[in-house]
Design a protein around this motif. Structure first.
Motif, PDB file in Angstrom:
ATOM      1  N   GLN A 115      18.399  62.664 -16.409  1.00  0.00           N
ATOM      2  CA  GLN A 115      19.304  63.713 -16.873  1.00  0.00           C
ATOM      3  C   GLN A 115      18.776  65.071 -16.378  1.00  0.00           C
ATOM      4  O   GLN A 115      18.247  65.881 -17.119  1.00  0.00           O
ATOM      5  CB  GLN A 115      19.423  63.667 -18.405  1.00  0.00           C
ATOM      6  N   GLU A 116      18.891  65.267 -15.078  1.00  0.00           N
ATOM      7  CA  GLU A 116      18.396  66.466 -14.404  1.00  0.00           C
ATOM      8  C   GLU A 116      19.449  66.963 -13.413  1.00  0.00           C
ATOM      9  O   GLU A 116      20.061  66.171 -12.689  1.00  0.00           O
ATOM     10  CB  GLU A 116      17.105  66.151 -13.638  1.00  0.00           C
ATOM     11  N   ILE A 169      27.505  63.985  -7.436  1.00  0.00           N
ATOM     12  CA  ILE A 169      28.804  64.665  -7.472  1.00  0.00           C
ATOM     13  C   ILE A 169      29.902  63.914  -6.711  1.00  0.00           C
ATOM     14  O   ILE A 169      31.001  63.716  -7.250  1.00  0.00           O
ATOM     15  CB  ILE A 169      28.673  66.120  -6.979  1.00  0.00           C
ATOM     16  N   PRO A 170      29.691  63.481  -5.470  1.00  0.00           N
ATOM     17  CA  PRO A 170      30.782  62.806  -4.750  1.00  0.00           C
ATOM     18  C   PRO A 170      31.272  61.540  -5.464  1.00  0.00           C
ATOM     19  O   PRO A 170      32.475  61.231  -5.435  1.00  0.00           O
ATOM     20  CB  PRO A 170      30.158  62.466  -3.390  1.00  0.00           C
ATOM     21  N   TYR A 171      30.379  60.839  -6.113  1.00  0.00           N
ATOM     22  CA  TYR A 171      30.732  59.596  -6.791  1.00  0.00           C
ATOM     23  C   TYR A 171      31.430  59.892  -8.124  1.00  0.00           C
ATOM     24  O   TYR A 171      32.362  59.176  -8.508  1.00  0.00           O
ATOM     25  CB  TYR A 171      29.483  58.741  -6.996  1.00  0.00           C
ATOM     26  N   ALA A 172      30.963  60.940  -8.815  1.00  0.00           N
ATOM     27  CA  ALA A 172      31.639  61.375 -10.038  1.00  0.00           C
ATOM     28  C   ALA A 172      33.048  61.874  -9.722  1.00  0.00           C
ATOM     29  O   ALA A 172      33.992  61.632 -10.486  1.00  0.00           O
ATOM     30  CB  ALA A 172      30.823  62.461 -10.724  1.00  0.00           C
ATOM     31  N   GLU A 173      33.191  62.540  -8.599  1.00  0.00           N
ATOM     32  CA  GLU A 173      34.508  63.013  -8.172  1.00  0.00           C
ATOM     33  C   GLU A 173      35.445  61.832  -7.921  1.00  0.00           C
ATOM     34  O   GLU A 173      36.612  61.834  -8.353  1.00  0.00           O
ATOM     35  CB  GLU A 173      34.358  63.852  -6.894  1.00  0.00           C
ATOM     36  N   GLU A 185      31.104  70.731 -10.004  1.00  0.00           N
ATOM     37  CA  GLU A 185      30.280  71.388  -8.992  1.00  0.00           C
ATOM     38  C   GLU A 185      29.228  72.295  -9.619  1.00  0.00           C
ATOM     39  O   GLU A 185      28.081  72.340  -9.176  1.00  0.00           O
ATOM     40  CB  GLU A 185      31.169  72.196  -8.041  1.00  0.00           C
ATOM     41  N   GLU A 186      29.615  73.020 -10.671  1.00  0.00           N
ATOM     42  CA  GLU A 186      28.702  73.996 -11.279  1.00  0.00           C
ATOM     43  C   GLU A 186      27.754  73.366 -12.295  1.00  0.00           C
ATOM     44  O   GLU A 186      26.589  73.753 -12.400  1.00  0.00           O
ATOM     45  CB  GLU A 186      29.509  75.108 -11.963  1.00  0.00           C
ATOM     46  N   PHE A 187      28.247  72.378 -13.035  1.00  0.00           N
ATOM     47  CA  PHE A 187      27.433  71.773 -14.101  1.00  0.00           C
ATOM     48  C   PHE A 187      27.418  70.241 -13.981  1.00  0.00           C
ATOM     49  O   PHE A 187      27.892  69.532 -14.876  1.00  0.00           O
ATOM     50  CB  PHE A 187      27.976  72.171 -15.476  1.00  0.00           C
ATOM     51  N   PRO A 188      26.896  69.686 -12.909  1.00  0.00           N
ATOM     52  CA  PRO A 188      26.903  68.217 -12.759  1.00  0.00           C
ATOM     53  C   PRO A 188      26.114  67.507 -13.849  1.00  0.00           C
ATOM     54  O   PRO A 188      26.401  66.342 -14.167  1.00  0.00           O
ATOM     55  CB  PRO A 188      26.272  68.007 -11.380  1.00  0.00           C
TER      56      PRO A 188
END
Length: 539
Positions: free
Chosen positions: A235-236, A244-248, A321-324
Motif C-alpha cells: 500500500q504505497e 494505474i494502467p491495470y486499474a484503468e 492518476e493523482e491518488f493511485p
C-alpha cells in the motif's frame, strides 16, 4: 528428529480441486501455467525476466528501503533487498493477513515453504538469485478475521474500540488496546527462557509500534530475518503508480469480471466449488477511515454506501492518476497487482488461496502479465515424543489419526474388543435366506416380493441395531481406552480441525524453543507433496 508423512488424499482435509491438482489431472491444466516441478522454473524465469521492467524493480527497492529504515535488518535481508534491482533476481511469494501474533500455525508453514523453495531454486539455477517475500495483506478490512489467536485451547481476542476497525484497511489500525491481551498472554505462556522470548516479542511488536502494519512487519522480521525474508507492504503510492494502467482497464473496461466469470463457470462445470465470484468492478476506494467498493451506474462512478463521493469517467481517471494509493484491489485483482510489482515466479498458498488463483489465468493473459507457478504450502502435524508414544501404545496409525473421532473410536473398539462386534457374516447369511424367499415369490406370487423386501430390510436393520448396542456396551467396558483415544486426538486436532488451522506457533515455541523454527526449516520440503508428521522432544 523423527518425521513421517502421508498423502494429502488420505488426510480427509483437502478439497477435490487441490487433490486433482496434485494428481495433475488433465482437465485442470487449462487453469494454470506450469506445474511446480523444479525443472519448470527455468521457463518461468525466462518469461518473467523478459516481461518485468527495470523501473518496477527500482520502485520496489526504493519502497523496501524506506519500509525497513526503522527495523533491525539482517545482512541476508539487506542483501536480498539490494539484489531485487538486478534483472537476474526473482521472488517467491506468500501472502497472509495481519493476524494478531501471526494467527494460526500455518502462517509459519507458509513462510518456511517460501524460504525453502528459494534455496532449492538457487541450487538448481545458481546463475540467478531468489528472494523469499511475505506480502502483508495490509489493505484487507475484515477485522473480525484477524483480531484473535488461540493458545492452549484458549482464544485471545483483541476487542478494539476503534471506530474504523472493520471499516478500513487493517494496516491502518492503531495497536491501542493490546496491553490487556499482552497481560493475558503473559500469564498463560508461563515462565522460562522461551516463554520470556515470546513475551518480549509480543511486547516489542504490539506495544512499541503504533499500527498493525509496523507490528506485523517487526514480528515476521524477528522470526525470519536470519533467513533473508523480505516483508512488503504494497500500500504505497510508488507501487500503486505501476498499477494505474491495470486499474484503468478495470474501471472502464471491466476485464477481470469478463475473464474470471467464464473461468469460474468452467471450473463449476467440472464439478469444483467456485472460491470467488468477481464483481463488475473489483476495486475498492481506500482512505484511513473506510474501504468501500467502487460501483458504476450510467457512466457515473460511486463509492458504495457513500454516494456523496462520485465521479464522471474523466474525474475518476484524474483521481486515479493523482491518488493511485486510494485504489485498492480486492481478492480478484490483488494477485495481478502482486505480479506487477514483484519479479515473481511462484505463489505459495493454502488450498483456498490456490482455488481462487485457478480462476485468474485468462485474466492474466488478457492483461499480458505472466501467470506465476502455484504451489501448495507445506502442511504438518506437530507432536511431542510423549504423544507419539501414546499413539503407538494405542496402536493408532498416522493415517487413522485423521479419521473422524467416532470412526476412530469405533475402529479401535472393534479391534481391541475380546468379542466379535462385526455382524457382517450374520447379515450376509440373512440375505442368502431371503434370496431363497425371493425365488419362491417369483414362482408363486410376485405381489409377495414387496412384503419379502420389507421384511428383509426390517431384519437387517434389527441386526444393525443390535450391533450398535453391542458396540456401545463395549465402549463402556473399554472406557479407559476410549477416553485415551479421544484425549490424544483432541490434543492433536483441536476443535476437530487440523492443528495448523487452530493453534498458534507460540504454543510450540514455548515448549520446544528456537529449535522449533529451525527444525521446521530443515524438514519441510515445499516440493514434497505429502502431509508431514513431525515429532519433537523425548518420549
Amino acid at each position: 528428529m523423527p518425521s513421517e508423512c502421508i498423502p494429502y488424499s488420505e488426510t480427509n482435509y483437502f478439497s477435490r480441486l487441490i487433490l486433482d491438482y496434485l494428481d495433475r489431472k488433465e482437465e485442470l491444466k487449462n487453469f494454470y501455467n506450469r506445474y511446480p516441478e523444479i525443472d519448470n522454473f527455468g521457463d518461468q524465469i525466462k518469461e518473467k525476466k523478459n516481461s518485468f521492467p527495470i523501473e518496477n524493480r527500482q520502485a520496489l527497492v526504493e519502497v523496501l528501503e524506506e519500509q525497513y529504515q526503522n527495523l533491525e535488518i539482517s545482512a541476508a535481508t539487506a542483501a536480498n533487498i539490494k539484489s531485487l534491482g538486478d534483472e537476474n533476481t526473482f521472488t517467491v511469494t506468500t501472502g497472509h493477513q495481519l493476524n494478531l501474533f501471526s494467527g494460526p500455525l500455518y502462517f509459519v508453514y507458509k513462510i518456511i515453504s517460501t524460504i525453502n523453495l528459494t534455496r532449492l531454486l538457487k541450487e538448481k539455477y545458481p546463475e540467478n538469485h531468489f528472494v523469499p517475500v511475505y506480502w502483508m495483506a495490509t489493505e484487507d478490512h475484515d477485522f473480525e478475521e484477524i483480531n484473535f489467536f488461540n493458545l492452549k485451547g484458549k482464544k485471545f481476542k483483541w476487542n478494539s474500540t476503534q471506530e474504523k476497525a472493520g471499516k478500513t484497511a487493517v494496516g491502518y489500525l492503531s495497536t491501542e488496546g493490546l496491553q490487556e491481551v499482552f497481560k493475558l498472554f503473559s500469564a498463560e505462556i508461563g515462565v522460562g527462557k522461551d516463554a520470556d522470548f515470546l513475551k518480549n516479542l509480543f511486547e516489542k511488536a504490539y506495544l512499541q509500534h503504533d499500527n498493525l502494519t509496523d507490528a506485523t512487519r517487526f514480528l515476521a522480521n524477528e522470526l525470519f530475518k536470519e533467513h533473508g525474508l523480505v516483508i512488503l507492504d504494497a500500500q504505497e503510492k510508488k507501487l500503486k503508480k505501476l498499477f494505474i494502467p491495470y486499474a484503468e482497464n478495470e474501471l472502464f473496461k471491466q476485464i477481470s469480471h469478463e475473464k474470471t466469470s467464464k473461468t469460474a463457470e468452467a471450473l463449476a462445470g467440472l464439478g469444483y466449488n467456485v472460491q470467488v465470484n468477481p464483481r463488475e468492478i473489483n476495486l475498492f476506494y481506500l482512505t484511513e477511515e473506510f474501504r468501500e467498493r467502487i460501483i458504476e451506474r450510467e457512466n457515473i462512478f460511486y463509492v458504495h454506501e457513500r454516494e456523496d463521493i462520485q465521479w464522471s469517467r474523466e474525474e475518476l481517471f484524474a483521481e486515479l492518476e493523482e491518488f493511485p494509493e486510494r485504489f485498492s484491489p480486492n481478492v480478484v485483482m490483488r494477485p495481478l497487482y502482486q505480479e506487477i510489482v514483484l519479479p515473481n515466479l511462484c505463489y505459495i498458498g493454502g488450498g483456498g488461496e490456490l482455488a481462487y488463483w485457478f480462476e485468474l489465468k485468462s485474466y492474466f493473459e488478457a492483461e499480458k502479465v505472466p501467470f506465476p507457478i502455484l504451489l501448495l504450502r507445506n502442511s504438518a502435524l506437530v507432536q511431542s515424543g510423549k504423544q507419539r508414544k501414546k499413539r503407538e501404545n494405542l496402536n493408532i496409525s498416522n493415517k487413522e489419526l485423521f479419521l473422524k473421532q467416532h470412526e476412530l473410536i469405533n475402529r479401535k473398539v472393534r479391534k481391541i474388543s475380546d468379542i466379535d462386534i462385526d455382524f457382517s457374516p450374520q447379515k450376509e447369511h440373512l440375505k442368502q435366506q431371503f434370496q431363497q424367499m425371493y425365488e419362491l415369490a417369483e414362482k408363486t406370487d410376485k405381489s409377495f416380493l414387496g412384503a419379502v423386501k420389507a421384511q428383509e430390510v426390517k431384519q437387517i436393520k434389527g441386526l444393525e441395531h443390535l450391533e450398535k448396542r453391542l458396540l456401545k456396551a463395549q465402549k463402556r467396558k473399554l472406557k479407559d481406552e476410549v477416553t485415551r483415544i479421544a484425549k490424544l486426538q483432541n490434543e492433536l486436532f483441536p476443535n476437530g480441525s487440523l492443528q495448523e488451522r487452530q493453534a498458534n506457533f507460540s504454543e510450540f515455541y514455548a515448549e520446544f524453543g528456537e529449535k522449533f523454527i529451525h527444525t521446521l526449516i530443515e524438514n519441510l520440503n515445499p516440493l514434497d507433496e505429502n502431509f508431514k508428521i513431525l515429532t519433537f522432544g523425548q518420549e
